[in-house]
Enzyme design. Structure first.
Site, PDB file in Angstrom:
ATOM      1  N   SER A  61       0.978   2.010   2.248  1.00  0.00           N
ATOM      2  CA  SER A  61       1.505   3.234   1.628  1.00  0.00           C
ATOM      3  C   SER A  61       1.903   3.074   0.167  1.00  0.00           C
ATOM      4  O   SER A  61       2.193   4.078  -0.491  1.00  0.00           O
ATOM      5  CB  SER A  61       2.706   3.741   2.422  1.00  0.00           C
ATOM      6  N   LYS A  64       0.282   5.166  -2.348  1.00  0.00           N
ATOM      7  CA  LYS A  64       0.561   6.610  -2.500  1.00  0.00           C
ATOM      8  C   LYS A  64       1.028   6.979  -3.908  1.00  0.00           C
ATOM      9  O   LYS A  64       0.539   7.962  -4.470  1.00  0.00           O
ATOM     10  CB  LYS A  64       1.504   7.088  -1.396  1.00  0.00           C
ATOM     11  N   TYR A 189      -9.006   7.647   2.222  1.00  0.00           N
ATOM     12  CA  TYR A 189      -7.605   7.295   2.513  1.00  0.00           C
ATOM     13  C   TYR A 189      -7.503   5.906   3.152  1.00  0.00           C
ATOM     14  O   TYR A 189      -6.671   5.087   2.752  1.00  0.00           O
ATOM     15  CB  TYR A 189      -6.983   8.371   3.425  1.00  0.00           C
ATOM     16  N   TYR A 241      10.242   6.211   3.366  1.00  0.00           N
ATOM     17  CA  TYR A 241      10.131   7.029   4.585  1.00  0.00           C
ATOM     18  C   TYR A 241      11.476   7.670   4.928  1.00  0.00           C
ATOM     19  O   TYR A 241      12.216   8.034   4.033  1.00  0.00           O
ATOM     20  CB  TYR A 241       9.641   6.181   5.778  1.00  0.00           C
ATOM     21  N   VAL A 259       3.320  -0.505   5.346  1.00  0.00           N
ATOM     22  CA  VAL A 259       3.390  -1.215   6.620  1.00  0.00           C
ATOM     23  C   VAL A 259       2.710  -2.591   6.570  1.00  0.00           C
ATOM     24  O   VAL A 259       2.768  -3.345   7.539  1.00  0.00           O
ATOM     25  CB  VAL A 259       2.831  -0.375   7.800  1.00  0.00           C
TER      26      VAL A 259
HETATM   27  N1  GLU Z   1      -2.479   3.045   6.429  1.00  0.00           N
HETATM   28  C1  GLU Z   1      -1.216   3.325   7.031  1.00  0.00           C
HETATM   29  C2  GLU Z   1      -1.304   4.568   7.882  1.00  0.00           C
HETATM   30  O1  GLU Z   1      -1.872   5.517   7.477  1.00  0.00           O
HETATM   31  C3  GLU Z   1      -0.195   3.495   5.949  1.00  0.00           C
HETATM   32  C4  GLU Z   1       1.163   3.664   6.519  1.00  0.00           C
HETATM   33  C5  GLU Z   1       2.224   3.074   5.670  1.00  0.00           C
HETATM   34  O2  GLU Z   1       2.088   2.061   5.014  1.00  0.00           O
HETATM   35  O3  GLU Z   1       3.262   3.716   5.690  1.00  0.00           O
HETATM   36  O4  GLU Z   1      -0.811   4.615   8.970  1.00  0.00           O
END
Ligand code: GLU
Length: 305
Positions: A61, A64, A189, A241, A259
């Site tokens: 993430s 992002k 993505y 988050y 993650v």
């Molecule tokens: N590729 C992970 C997903 O889409 C990213 C989630 C993350 O790092 O928060 O679930």
């Protein structure tokens, strides 16, 4: 300072056994929970580092904010804002719950999956592969590291198992918030999340955000100042988050976790920080990584509050 970092890693090492490796993406469960590294770039061009700062892991993430930067660079704030909101929940003050019947762009946050999937449609490129390649190029440029690559195994693992992200993307399609082929958008993505970085890369990217869009060392402008403010504000409220409030209280700087176990922290005008420890808490944040940032913030008075 290097000694302080060594000390912090030693003090926080017990926390590396408290979290769990992400296993919903099978390939991520192969990480070594013992890895723990930190890398800091400060505004006087000083570099400090300790532990496994050289080990690579997937950005997940933490891509992002880079996706958001590229969407802003390609379209400007107004257009991005029309498609993806900036609120942590997007719910009114007296909301009891909100129904998917009323999914609006204001409900999408660029730091969570649905918003990020929507942002893949905003970045420019003839094909979704080209869009990803432009994102990879920007990541390399921000990190000052032309050797950054895709982790093919993680990408394929995530593509194979990403049912929840598929569900989110189809929901976006249902509500007309994306119009392109869902699998094409998701492919971009999944690739974006599987870019392989290390703590130094994250520290450099974080530094450009802390330094209002200018690269470390050279001072070269990589993106407009107002985009740094836009991204940092969203990182502050939503980057960790549903642990963002707690993180704001305990650490007090804009940050983004992934993650894969990485955290990129942005200390405005002062520092970019990259941390890696792959064992996660229930919210998906690195347990030892957050602890280390907490100690560092107390020691160096990093909180902006
Ligand atoms: N590729 C992970 C997903 O889409 C990213 C989630 C993350 O790092 O928060 O679930």
């Amino acid at each position: 300072m290097d000694e302080l970092l060594e000390q912090i890693l030693r003090d926080c090492h017990p926390y590396t056994t408290e979290g769990k490796l992400a296993n919903y993406i099978p390939e991520l469960a192969k990480a070594n929970p013992d890895d723990f590294g930190i890398y800091i770039i400060s505004s006087d061009d000083r570099i400090n580092r300790a532990g496994d700062y050289n080990k690579t892991f997937t950005i997940q993430s933490i891509v992002k904010p880079i996706l958001l930067l590229l969407a802003l660079m390609d379209n400007g704030i107004e257009t991005v804002r029309e498609h993806v909101g900036v609120e942590a929940t997007g719910k009114p003050f007296d909301a009891i719950n909100y129904s998917e019947q009323s999914l609006l762009s204001d409900h999408l946050n660029p730091m969570v999956n649905m918003g990020a999937i929507a942002m893949c449609t905003l970045i420019k490129g003839e094909s979704y592969l080209e869009r990803f390649e432009r994102l990879l190029e920007l990541t390399r440029k921000l990190a000052g590291n032309p050797s950054i690559q895709l982790d093919e195994a993680v990408y394929l693992s995530e593509k194979r198992t990403g049912s929840k992200n598929r569900a989110l993307a189809y929901l976006l399609k249902t509500y007309g918030m994306i119009t392109d082929d869902v699998e094409d958008v998701l492919d971009c993505y999944f690739r974006a999340c599987s870019i392989k970085v290390n703590c130094a890369d994250l520290a450099k990217i974080g530094y450009t955000l802390a330094n209002h869009g200018r690269a470390p060392f050279s001072g070269e402008r990589l993106f407009p100042e107002q985009y740094a403010s836009y991204v940092n504000a969203i990182l502050m409220t939503c980057g960790m988050y549903d642990g963002s409030g707690e993180f704001a209280v305990k650490v007090g700087v804009p940050a983004k976790s992934g993650v894969g176990g990485g955290i990129m922290a942005v200390v405005p005008t002062r520092m970019g920080i990259g941390i890696f420890s792959p064992a996660l808490d229930q919210k998906g944040n690195s347990v030892a990584g957050i602890k280390a940032l907490e100690l560092l913030s107390k020691k160096l008075y990093l909180s902006i509050f």
